[in-house]
Design a protein around this motif. Structure first.
Motif, PDB file in Angstrom:
ATOM      1  N   GLY A  50      42.819  48.554  33.173  1.00  0.00           N
ATOM      2  CA  GLY A  50      42.010  47.342  33.135  1.00  0.00           C
ATOM      3  C   GLY A  50      42.824  46.068  33.205  1.00  0.00           C
ATOM      4  O   GLY A  50      42.295  45.020  33.562  1.00  0.00           O
ATOM      5  N   PHE A  51      44.104  46.140  32.850  1.00  0.00           N
ATOM      6  CA  PHE A  51      44.899  44.913  32.800  1.00  0.00           C
ATOM      7  C   PHE A  51      45.158  44.318  34.172  1.00  0.00           C
ATOM      8  O   PHE A  51      45.530  43.168  34.293  1.00  0.00           O
ATOM      9  CB  PHE A  51      46.222  45.175  32.089  1.00  0.00           C
ATOM     10  CG  PHE A  51      46.056  45.346  30.616  1.00  0.00           C
ATOM     11  CD1 PHE A  51      45.731  44.261  29.825  1.00  0.00           C
ATOM     12  CD2 PHE A  51      46.173  46.582  30.031  1.00  0.00           C
ATOM     13  CE1 PHE A  51      45.544  44.415  28.474  1.00  0.00           C
ATOM     14  CE2 PHE A  51      45.996  46.737  28.676  1.00  0.00           C
ATOM     15  CZ  PHE A  51      45.678  45.652  27.895  1.00  0.00           C
ATOM     16  N   LEU A  52      44.972  45.112  35.228  1.00  0.00           N
ATOM     17  CA  LEU A  52      45.188  44.593  36.580  1.00  0.00           C
ATOM     18  C   LEU A  52      44.169  43.494  36.892  1.00  0.00           C
ATOM     19  O   LEU A  52      44.531  42.415  37.372  1.00  0.00           O
ATOM     20  CB  LEU A  52      45.063  45.753  37.572  1.00  0.00           C
ATOM     21  CG  LEU A  52      45.571  45.510  38.972  1.00  0.00           C
ATOM     22  CD1 LEU A  52      46.941  44.902  38.951  1.00  0.00           C
ATOM     23  CD2 LEU A  52      45.620  46.821  39.718  1.00  0.00           C
ATOM     24  N   ALA A  53      42.886  43.744  36.576  1.00  0.00           N
ATOM     25  CA  ALA A  53      41.871  42.717  36.821  1.00  0.00           C
ATOM     26  C   ALA A  53      42.069  41.524  35.907  1.00  0.00           C
ATOM     27  O   ALA A  53      41.727  40.399  36.255  1.00  0.00           O
ATOM     28  CB  ALA A  53      40.474  43.299  36.618  1.00  0.00           C
ATOM     29  N   LEU A  54      42.660  41.777  34.720  1.00  0.00           N
ATOM     30  CA  LEU A  54      42.799  40.698  33.745  1.00  0.00           C
ATOM     31  C   LEU A  54      43.931  39.738  34.088  1.00  0.00           C
ATOM     32  O   LEU A  54      44.146  38.763  33.372  1.00  0.00           O
ATOM     33  CB  LEU A  54      43.018  41.277  32.351  1.00  0.00           C
ATOM     34  CG  LEU A  54      41.819  42.014  31.776  1.00  0.00           C
ATOM     35  CD1 LEU A  54      42.109  42.509  30.386  1.00  0.00           C
ATOM     36  CD2 LEU A  54      40.609  41.115  31.735  1.00  0.00           C
ATOM     37  N   ILE A  55      44.672  39.997  35.188  1.00  0.00           N
ATOM     38  CA  ILE A  55      45.687  39.027  35.616  1.00  0.00           C
ATOM     39  C   ILE A  55      45.015  37.689  35.921  1.00  0.00           C
ATOM     40  O   ILE A  55      45.622  36.642  35.765  1.00  0.00           O
ATOM     41  CB  ILE A  55      46.457  39.549  36.855  1.00  0.00           C
ATOM     42  CG1 ILE A  55      47.240  40.808  36.493  1.00  0.00           C
ATOM     43  CG2 ILE A  55      47.437  38.508  37.372  1.00  0.00           C
ATOM     44  CD1 ILE A  55      47.983  41.400  37.655  1.00  0.00           C
ATOM     45  N   VAL A  56      43.733  37.723  36.350  1.00  0.00           N
ATOM     46  CA  VAL A  56      43.014  36.480  36.650  1.00  0.00           C
ATOM     47  C   VAL A  56      43.036  35.530  35.468  1.00  0.00           C
ATOM     48  O   VAL A  56      43.209  34.321  35.628  1.00  0.00           O
ATOM     49  CB  VAL A  56      41.528  36.783  36.984  1.00  0.00           C
ATOM     50  CG1 VAL A  56      40.821  35.529  37.422  1.00  0.00           C
ATOM     51  CG2 VAL A  56      41.417  37.838  38.025  1.00  0.00           C
ATOM     52  N   VAL A  57      42.858  36.071  34.254  1.00  0.00           N
ATOM     53  CA  VAL A  57      42.793  35.201  33.084  1.00  0.00           C
ATOM     54  C   VAL A  57      44.140  35.138  32.370  1.00  0.00           C
ATOM     55  O   VAL A  57      44.206  34.737  31.218  1.00  0.00           O
ATOM     56  CB  VAL A  57      41.684  35.648  32.106  1.00  0.00           C
ATOM     57  CG1 VAL A  57      40.336  35.250  32.641  1.00  0.00           C
ATOM     58  CG2 VAL A  57      41.753  37.112  31.824  1.00  0.00           C
ATOM     59  N   ASN A  58      45.222  35.538  33.065  1.00  0.00           N
ATOM     60  CA  ASN A  58      46.552  35.420  32.477  1.00  0.00           C
ATOM     61  C   ASN A  58      46.922  33.939  32.388  1.00  0.00           C
ATOM     62  O   ASN A  58      46.940  33.243  33.396  1.00  0.00           O
ATOM     63  CB  ASN A  58      47.542  36.175  33.361  1.00  0.00           C
ATOM     64  CG  ASN A  58      48.892  36.317  32.706  1.00  0.00           C
ATOM     65  OD1 ASN A  58      49.352  35.396  32.050  1.00  0.00           O
ATOM     66  ND2 ASN A  58      49.504  37.455  32.886  1.00  0.00           N
ATOM     67  N   CYS A  59      47.212  33.477  31.166  1.00  0.00           N
ATOM     68  CA  CYS A  59      47.427  32.019  31.002  1.00  0.00           C
ATOM     69  C   CYS A  59      48.656  31.535  31.760  1.00  0.00           C
ATOM     70  O   CYS A  59      48.730  30.360  32.087  1.00  0.00           O
ATOM     71  CB  CYS A  59      47.562  31.620  29.552  1.00  0.00           C
ATOM     72  SG  CYS A  59      47.014  32.795  28.359  1.00  0.00           S
ATOM     73  N   ILE A  60      49.628  32.400  32.027  1.00  0.00           N
ATOM     74  CA  ILE A  60      50.849  31.926  32.698  1.00  0.00           C
ATOM     75  C   ILE A  60      50.497  31.345  34.057  1.00  0.00           C
ATOM     76  O   ILE A  60      50.956  30.266  34.431  1.00  0.00           O
ATOM     77  CB  ILE A  60      51.854  33.074  32.890  1.00  0.00           C
ATOM     78  CG1 ILE A  60      52.285  33.633  31.548  1.00  0.00           C
ATOM     79  CG2 ILE A  60      53.075  32.593  33.645  1.00  0.00           C
ATOM     80  CD1 ILE A  60      53.125  34.862  31.672  1.00  0.00           C
ATOM     81  N   ILE A  61      49.646  32.058  34.835  1.00  0.00           N
ATOM     82  CA  ILE A  61      49.385  31.660  36.211  1.00  0.00           C
ATOM     83  C   ILE A  61      48.615  30.354  36.254  1.00  0.00           C
ATOM     84  O   ILE A  61      49.005  29.400  36.927  1.00  0.00           O
ATOM     85  CB  ILE A  61      48.642  32.797  36.940  1.00  0.00           C
ATOM     86  CG1 ILE A  61      49.528  34.036  36.949  1.00  0.00           C
ATOM     87  CG2 ILE A  61      48.273  32.385  38.339  1.00  0.00           C
ATOM     88  CD1 ILE A  61      48.887  35.248  37.499  1.00  0.00           C
ATOM     89  N   LEU A  62      47.508  30.281  35.473  1.00  0.00           N
ATOM     90  CA  LEU A  62      46.732  29.041  35.441  1.00  0.00           C
ATOM     91  C   LEU A  62      47.566  27.915  34.832  1.00  0.00           C
ATOM     92  O   LEU A  62      47.508  26.765  35.289  1.00  0.00           O
ATOM     93  CB  LEU A  62      45.450  29.262  34.629  1.00  0.00           C
ATOM     94  CG  LEU A  62      44.328  28.271  34.884  1.00  0.00           C
ATOM     95  CD1 LEU A  62      43.896  28.312  36.321  1.00  0.00           C
ATOM     96  CD2 LEU A  62      43.157  28.584  33.976  1.00  0.00           C
TER      97      LEU A  62
END
Lengths: 201, 215
Positions: free
Chosen positions: B100-112
């Motif tokens: 599941g963590f693959l989809a959760l990259i979207v909400v990874n705070c580092i990228i935003l």
């Protein structure tokens, strides 16, 4: 009935979002310094998780699967969650200003909370281990799972904030104060929750 | 050139996203029980972060300021969708272990966070260097903790069994919290030491210059 009990136990204790799945750690570490703010954050997350599941699950099963656009789920879900949070903020501000004062500040943070996107992705995935044999997923079970996963999240947030309030009495070295000691505290909570993995459903 | 060196050092050490800023904690804690999945997560984030930084920096004059966050989210979510398709097709082992963590990259705070704090104010080249530096800082930290947790928790390294001795607790979320906390403490202690040494050196230089001028 068996499915109901198993979903509640799994969501709150055995598969707790923080201690077993490690979803939603940012608010868990960031907003757990005081019990009142931890409880407010926990309830806000629970509410958004429940509403987000109630919206995304039907859209996925009845719109995206028939059209064959499942691969767009990430883009759709994050947009639905972001607009829901925005809408919820406006509605709460209008209906109850006191409630808005209590949890309004946490709402914008929830969009980028993994627990919300995590639960919407989980309920459309394979949940047969929790539902039991011969029971298929439907909107009711999905909403129940989201609600109790949120309550489990709130429970751990409140336990953590109580322990961190106690930690304020001690003087710690600079390198350990803040995040490191919070993580070690979280480690003990996780170890306590490991006991629940002996429950077999 | 000095500018790029500063960006790189900030991303890798002084503003390390994992140990100093403590961002992107969910995948970190969820995946460091195995060094392979920790490194795979780090590299996936590195690629997504590099591309999102480059795209957002290239579009920084086009995106209106009021709706910038939704625009960033569209870019990141599209990139993550591509990354997920790519991994599912070409690296199925990693796809399974990330779960599941693959989809959760979207909400990874580092990228935003990098998009908001760096990419929308700097040129494409600087944003690309920043993306690589931060991504590498994340990857190295995750791999390091993955090695510690897997070695002591499962007695293996990258899936290769090395010894029978193991402390099973370290391969669970509880052990992940413990190792992460202790690693932050050690890293902060070392970085504080380096910064103090730098400050002492700068003070000494300044004093010598003043004495020279006075003489």
């Amino acid at each position: 009935m068996a499915t109901l009990i198993s979903i509640v136990l799994a969501a709150v204790l055995t598969n707790n979002f923080i201690t077993a799945k490690t979803y939603g750690i940012c608010p868990f570490l960031g907003v757990s310094k005081k019990t009142s703010s931890a409880a407010g954050m926990g309830i806000a997350v629970t509410l958004v998780m429940l509403i987000a599941t109630l919206v995304t699950y039907p859209i996925y099963t009845y719109v995206m699967v028939p059209l064959g656009i499942e691969f767009l789920e990430i883009i759709f879900f994050i947009f639905i969650i972001a607009s829901l949070v925005q809408m919820l903020e406006v509605i709460i501000k209008k209906i109850s200003p006191s409630l808005y004062n209590a949890m309004g500040v946490y709402l914008p943070l929830i969009t980028t909370n993994c627990a919300v996107l995590g639960v919407t992705e989980l309920v459309i995935g394979d949940m047969s281990a929790i539902l039991g044999e011969g029971v298929s997923m439907n909107l009711g079970w999905a909403a129940l799972y989201a609600l109790f996963a949120g309550l489990g999240f709130t429970l751990v947030m409140i336990i953590m904030s109580g322990m961190r309030e106690r930690l304020n009495y001690y003087k710690l070295p600079k390198a350990v104060a803040g995040f490191p000691i919070a993580m070690v505290t979280a480690c003990f909570i996780c170890m306590a929750f490991m006991v629940f993995s002996y429950i077999s459903l | 050139m000095n500018k790029y060196k500063k960006i790189t050092l900030d991303g890798l050490i002084f503003q390390n996203p994992t140990f100093i800023l403590v961002l992107g904690t969910c995948p970190t804690l969820g995946l460091i029980s195995s060094a392979f999945s920790a490194m795979g997560m780090g590299l996936t984030v590195l690629v997504v972060l590099l591309l999102s930084n480059v795209i957002i920096s290239a579009l920084r004059k086009v995106i209106p300021n009021e709706v910038r966050i939704p625009c960033y989210i569209v870019v990141i979510a599209t990139l993550v969708t591509f990354a997920r398709m790519f991994l599912e097709k070409f690296v199925p082992d990693l796809y399974d272990s990330l779960g599941g963590f693959l989809a959760l990259i979207v909400v990874n705070c580092i990228i935003l966070g990098r998009a908001e704090a760096f990419a929308n104010k700097h040129t494409v080249a600087e944003a690309a260097v920043d993306g690589i530096a931060n991504g590498l800082g994340f990857t190295v930290s995750l791999t390091l903790m993955g090695i510690i947790c897997e070695f002591f928790g499962k007695g293996s390294l990258f899936g290769l069994q090395i010894m029978d001795f193991k402390i099973g607790m370290l391969a669970t979320p509880a052990g992940a919290f413990l190792v992460y906390g202790l690693c932050i403490a050690v890293f902060v202690y070392i970085v504080d030491g380096i910064e103090r040494a730098r400050r002492v050196k700068a003070n000494k230089l300044a004093r010598e210059n003043m004495l020279k001028e006075a003489a």
